[in-house]
Enzyme design. Sequence first.
Site, short mmCIF file in Angstrom:
data_model
loop_
_atom_site.label_atom_id
_atom_site.label_comp_id
_atom_site.label_asym_id
_atom_site.label_seq_id
_atom_site.Cartn_x
_atom_site.Cartn_y
_atom_site.Cartn_z
N GLU A 101 8.76 2.67 -29.15
CA GLU A 101 7.55 3.09 -29.91
C GLU A 101 6.77 1.87 -30.38
O GLU A 101 7.32 0.77 -30.49
CB GLU A 101 7.98 3.91 -31.14
CG GLU A 101 7.69 5.38 -31.07
CD GLU A 101 6.20 5.75 -31.14
OE1 GLU A 101 5.33 4.93 -30.77
OE2 GLU A 101 5.91 6.87 -31.55
N ASP A 102 5.50 2.09 -30.70
CA ASP A 102 4.68 1.00 -31.24
C ASP A 102 4.89 0.86 -32.75
O ASP A 102 5.19 -0.22 -33.25
CB ASP A 102 3.19 1.19 -30.90
CG ASP A 102 2.61 2.53 -31.35
OD1 ASP A 102 3.37 3.41 -31.83
OD2 ASP A 102 1.38 2.73 -31.20
N ASP A 105 4.89 5.24 -38.82
CA ASP A 105 4.10 5.28 -40.05
C ASP A 105 4.71 6.37 -40.96
O ASP A 105 5.62 6.10 -41.73
CB ASP A 105 2.64 5.55 -39.65
CG ASP A 105 1.67 5.56 -40.81
OD1 ASP A 105 2.08 5.31 -41.94
OD2 ASP A 105 0.48 5.83 -40.59
N PHE A 154 -3.59 -0.12 -42.24
CA PHE A 154 -3.79 0.23 -40.84
C PHE A 154 -3.89 -1.05 -40.02
O PHE A 154 -4.72 -1.92 -40.31
CB PHE A 154 -5.04 1.09 -40.67
CG PHE A 154 -5.09 1.75 -39.33
CD1 PHE A 154 -4.34 2.87 -39.06
CD2 PHE A 154 -5.87 1.21 -38.32
CE1 PHE A 154 -4.37 3.47 -37.81
CE2 PHE A 154 -5.91 1.79 -37.06
CZ PHE A 154 -5.15 2.92 -36.81
N ARG A 167 -6.41 -2.74 -28.57
CA ARG A 167 -5.03 -2.80 -28.05
C ARG A 167 -4.75 -4.14 -27.38
O ARG A 167 -3.61 -4.58 -27.31
CB ARG A 167 -4.79 -1.69 -27.02
CG ARG A 167 -4.87 -0.28 -27.57
CD ARG A 167 -4.35 0.71 -26.53
NE ARG A 167 -4.77 2.07 -26.80
CZ ARG A 167 -4.13 2.91 -27.61
NH1 ARG A 167 -3.04 2.51 -28.24
NH2 ARG A 167 -4.55 4.13 -27.79
#
Length: 184
Positions: A101-102, A105, A154, A167
Site C-alpha cells: 500500500e501507499d 490514513d 495531506f 505522483r
Amino acid sequence: MMFPHPDIERVLISTDEIQSRIAELGRQITADYRGETVVLVCILKGAFLFMADLCRHIDLPVNTEFMAISSYGHATKSSGVVRILKDLNESIEDRNVLIVEDIVDTGLTLSYLIDLLSARHPKSMKVCSLCSKPQCHKRVVKVDYCGFELPSEFAVGYGLDFKDYYRNLPFIGVLKPSAYEQEE
Ligand code: IMP
C-alpha cells in the site's frame, strides 16, 4: 524536475530517505519469508512506485499482482467505500500474500481490502505500507511493515496524489495551500 517543486510547501521525506528505507524493508521481508514464495499485491494507483522499488530489494521468489481501487468521496478524505476497478489476475488461495500500500490514513481502505482478500483463503496475509498516519487511524489495522509514520497532513509525491497529480515527484511533501485552491 524542478526542485524544490513550486507547488510544494515543504519536503517530508527526501528521495534518499525513501530509497534507503525501502532497501531496509526489502531486507526485513526477505529474512521473514525465507524459504517461501510471496505474492506481492500492489494497490493501484498509489503504490506503483513503491512496489517497483520494493520488489527489487526482495531476494525471494515473488509473484506480482495488481489491484486497482478507487475511493469515493472528497479527494483528500477517505470514505472507506472502495470500488474495485481491477481485480487480481490469479487466485491467492493457499499463498503468502503481502499487500503493498501507499499510505494508511483512516485505515478504512486497508480494513476493507483485508476483509476482501482474507475471504479468498490465503496461506498468510501481511501488509507493507510506505507510510502511515497513526493519529488518523479510525480502525485498528496492523501494518506489518511500515516505511514512515507521517503527521496528519495531506502528503503528495512518490505515488501519492492530489487529484491524480504529483505522483511523479521523487520525494514526499506537503502542498502549498495555493495548489489546492487552483484545483478547487
Ligand atoms: P484510508 O482509507 O483513509 O486509510 O485512505 C487510504 C487511501 O487514501 C490511500 O491508499 C491513498 O490513496 C489515500 N490517501 C490517504 N491519505 C493520503 C495523503 O496524505 N496523500 C495522498 N493520498 C492519501
